[in-house]
Design a protein around this motif. Structure first.
Motif, PDB file in Angstrom:
ATOM      1  N   THR A 110      -0.552  -8.353  -4.951  1.00  0.00           N
ATOM      2  CA  THR A 110      -1.432  -9.062  -4.015  1.00  0.00           C
ATOM      3  C   THR A 110      -1.365 -10.565  -4.242  1.00  0.00           C
ATOM      4  O   THR A 110      -1.233 -11.354  -3.293  1.00  0.00           O
ATOM      5  N   ASN A 118      -1.140  -3.465  -8.464  1.00  0.00           N
ATOM      6  CA  ASN A 118      -1.792  -3.801  -7.190  1.00  0.00           C
ATOM      7  C   ASN A 118      -2.264  -5.256  -7.184  1.00  0.00           C
ATOM      8  O   ASN A 118      -2.000  -6.009  -6.237  1.00  0.00           O
ATOM      9  N   VAL A 176      -6.091  -2.608  -0.002  1.00  0.00           N
ATOM     10  CA  VAL A 176      -4.986  -1.757  -0.473  1.00  0.00           C
ATOM     11  C   VAL A 176      -5.523  -0.657  -1.384  1.00  0.00           C
ATOM     12  O   VAL A 176      -5.116   0.514  -1.287  1.00  0.00           O
ATOM     13  N   ALA A 179       0.833  -1.207   0.000  1.00  0.00           N
ATOM     14  CA  ALA A 179       0.000   0.000   0.000  1.00  0.00           C
ATOM     15  C   ALA A 179       0.867   1.255   0.000  1.00  0.00           C
ATOM     16  O   ALA A 179       0.573   2.231  -0.722  1.00  0.00           O
ATOM     17  N   THR A 208      -7.200   2.076   0.628  1.00  0.00           N
ATOM     18  CA  THR A 208      -6.194   2.835   1.370  1.00  0.00           C
ATOM     19  C   THR A 208      -5.473   3.824   0.465  1.00  0.00           C
ATOM     20  O   THR A 208      -5.290   5.000   0.812  1.00  0.00           O
ATOM     21  N   VAL A 209      -5.073   3.356  -0.720  1.00  0.00           N
ATOM     22  CA  VAL A 209      -4.307   4.217  -1.627  1.00  0.00           C
ATOM     23  C   VAL A 209      -5.183   5.356  -2.157  1.00  0.00           C
ATOM     24  O   VAL A 209      -4.736   6.514  -2.237  1.00  0.00           O
TER      25      VAL A 209
END
Length: 612
Positions: A210, A206, A116, A26, A119-120
């Motif tokens: 992951t 991303n 993630v 993240a 959050t980003v």
């Protein structure tokens, strides 16, 4: 490769600390986002993005709009949640595909990517392209693309499992098709004016990171695709001494046995096996009772009131077990379960084999124990008992609308498909009163009150529930938006890894999506009538109910104490094969009975004499 110490993984194995790299992921993506929106924005290739976006917008066409719209829907929130749930449950439940770690890998990958992403986007503020948008723009930053990241986590995760688990020569072609979906989604999002090319690159990064992290945590030692065998560290419950097959428990010797049989779940061939097993164990006087929709426990109440039973064997699912337990609770007459239903949740939570005859054999070789039952009433619901769970809201709507035909074919996966239809149902305002305390005002999608807490696949919905605790466990479920659903799913999935860590009562989890209570008496009042269910059976809608615990009210013969599953008496692989064979036989026989219309035929049995 030796794994570092960390969290507990399935089967007691340590889980690698790789999952701690997710916050690093993240932070890396947030740093790239700040770079894209700051110093690098005026330099090539980012400086060329507006021209490319305008060119795509100018060359739009009807067919192009239709195809790209389809890919956008395929990677949308509802589709990703629905496909993930179906695939995870299929891996957990469908015959031949019961791979718990694979299911965790897929579910955690999708949930972690979503976490993630959210959050980003909260840290990076990037506007969407300045061209006409063909889709509604959610209130999140354009960087990174959530559609692209989610599609790579889901369809890329499926591709990984296909390559690892399939042995067909077509596996590379199947995996290739799955891996083409994320870039196609990325092109569609750019074509529809929803993302810059760098947003799509961020989404792909991303999703890829992951899969790399979660795959390393869950799949690095699973190249064979085999589930781990139970380790020597498991501590089974106390065991009764072995008895010969012809020697019934002394408390039951000389007493008649009543067998309550659901005619579809327990077809003729299975009934013959149960009858033979009882006869071999010395129970020669058997009276068989057939259930019906109007009489789910047959005439068990009349038989027990007349003193005709020393033991009751229930051949059916949770609904039949619940109906019989409602009659037997408080009488002292012992019950044994031969699980033949779709869910068999009580049998699962008691540690019984899911093959009906194996469960019968092990229970009769065990001892007598008292288990708790719940008693519920209110708002059009007459007083009745339950052994597993009572619920209102989302779960009850799922149970009510599940297709009976689909349940007979794919089992619990039918409930998942029904659940997808209700993901968008609104929550309801309600009040909860715990043990006569002050009313607590809440909003929830569903409320579940449990005597036991584990669902199919070992999912611990109520981790503190035990059938001999003398208490009921309560959970209020209220995820807010897609992020709330993913957070709740991730929390429950991680509970699979740490089954010995119950959530303290009165505490919230998963960002407030789950709230837990423990009580001997629970009163629930909803602002509007809600669907309701008892032990997997839909009951009349209503706005409220009161549930109380009856400690130790139901006497059962079990291989070990209710809170400690018994040690298997046959190897795990052989038991699972027997269970699958039994379920296949039941399905074939049920189909034959439905075609011939004689599902309620029963062979003659000896006349029962009075028990104790």
């Amino acid at each position: 490769m030796k794994r570092p110490r960390g969290f507990a993984a399935p089967g007691g194995r340590p889980l690698p600390l790789l999952l701690l790299l997710l916050p690093v992921q993240a932070a890396l993506l947030a740093g790239l986002g700040w770079l894209v929106t700051g110093p690098a924005a005026r330099h090539w290739p980012l400086s060329a993005e507006p021209g490319a976006e305008r060119a795509l917008a100018e060359h739009r066409s009807g067919p192009g709009n239709g195809v790209t719209g389809w890919f956008s829907v395929l990677a949308g929130t509802e589709a990703v949640i629905g496909v993930t749930l179906v695939c995870v449950v299929a891996l957990l439940l469908l015959p031949g595909a019961a791979r718990r770690t694979d299911a965790l890998f897929l579910g955690v990958s999708v949930a972690a990517q979503s976490t993630v992403f959210v959050t980003v986007t909260a840290l990076v503020a990037r506007p969407r392209p300045t061209v006409p948008h063909l889709d509604g723009a959610p209130p999140t930053s354009s960087f990174p693309s959530g559609h692209v990241g989610a599609s790579l986590a889901l369809y890329g995760g499926l591709a990984v499992l296909v390559l690892l688990r399939m042995r067909s020569p077509w596996r590379h072609a199947v995996a290739g098709v799955l891996l083409l979906i994320p870039p196609a989604v990325g092109l569609s999002r750019m074509y529809r004016g929803m993302h810059h090319p760098s947003d799509v690159a961020g989404g792909l990064l991303n999703g890829a990171l992951t899969l790399l992290i979660v795959g390393g945590a869950f799949l690095s030692a699973r190249g064979t695709g085999k589930e781990p065998e139970p380790g020597p560290q498991s501590e089974p419950g106390p065991q009764s001494g072995p008895r010969s097959a012809s020697e019934p428990p002394s408390a039951l010797a000389g007493g008649a046995v009543l067998v309550v049989r659901h005619p579809l779940n327990c077809p003729d061939r299975l009934a013959d096996r149960v009858r033979a097993e009882l006869h071999a164990r010395g129970h020669r006087e058997q009276r068989w009772l057939l259930t019906s929709a109007e009489h789910p426990s047959a005439d068990l109440a009349e038989r027990t009131a007349a003193g005709d039973a020393a033991l009751v064997v229930v051949c059916g699912g949770d609904g039949t077990v619940r109906a019989c337990a409602d009659v037997l609770a408080g009488t002292g007459i012992a019950m044994v379960i031969a699980p033949c239903g779709t869910g068999n949740l009580l049998a699962r939570n008691l540690g019984l084999p899911l093959d009906p005859v194996s469960a019968l054999t092990e229970s009769l070789a065990g001892d007598g124990f008292g288990i708790d039952v719940g008693r519920i009433r209110g708002d059009g619901l007459p007083p009745t008992r339950f052994t597993v769970m009572a619920g209102a809201g989302f779960d009850a709507a799922m149970v009510r609308d599940a297709s009976p035909r689909l349940k007979s074919r794919v089992g619990w996966a039918a409930y998942v498909l029904s659940a997808v239809r209700h993901l968008g149902d609104p929550g309801v305002r309600l009040t909860v009163r715990i043990d006569g305390g002050r009313p607590r005002r809440r909003r929830a999608r569903m409320v579940v009150i449990g005597n036991v807490g584990t669902l199919q696949g070992g999912l611990p919905l109520l981790p503190g529930a035990r059938p001999d605790s003398g208490r009921l466990e309560v959970v209020l479920f209220d995820p807010r938006g897609p992020f709330g659903w993913f957070t709740a799913a991730g929390h429950l999935a991680l509970r699979l890894l740490r089954p010995g860590a119950p959530t303290p009562p009165g505490r919230t989890a998963a960002g407030g999506a789950l709230e837990y209570f423990s009580a001997t008496r629970v009163e629930v009042r909803c602002a509007a009538p809600q669907p309701r269910e008892l032990d997997g059976d839909a009951v009349a809608d209503g706005a409220g109910f009161t549930a109380e615990i009856e400690p130790g009210a139901l006497r059962m013969y079990l291989p070990g104490p209710p809170g400690a599953p018994a040690r298997p008496t046959v190897p795990r692989g052989r038991r699972e094969r027997a269970g699958r064979a039994g379920r296949t036989e039941q399905t074939q026989e049920q189909t034959r009975q439905e075609g011939s219309g004689d599902g309620h035929r029963e062979a003659g049995t000896a006349t029962a004499r009075r028990g104790r």
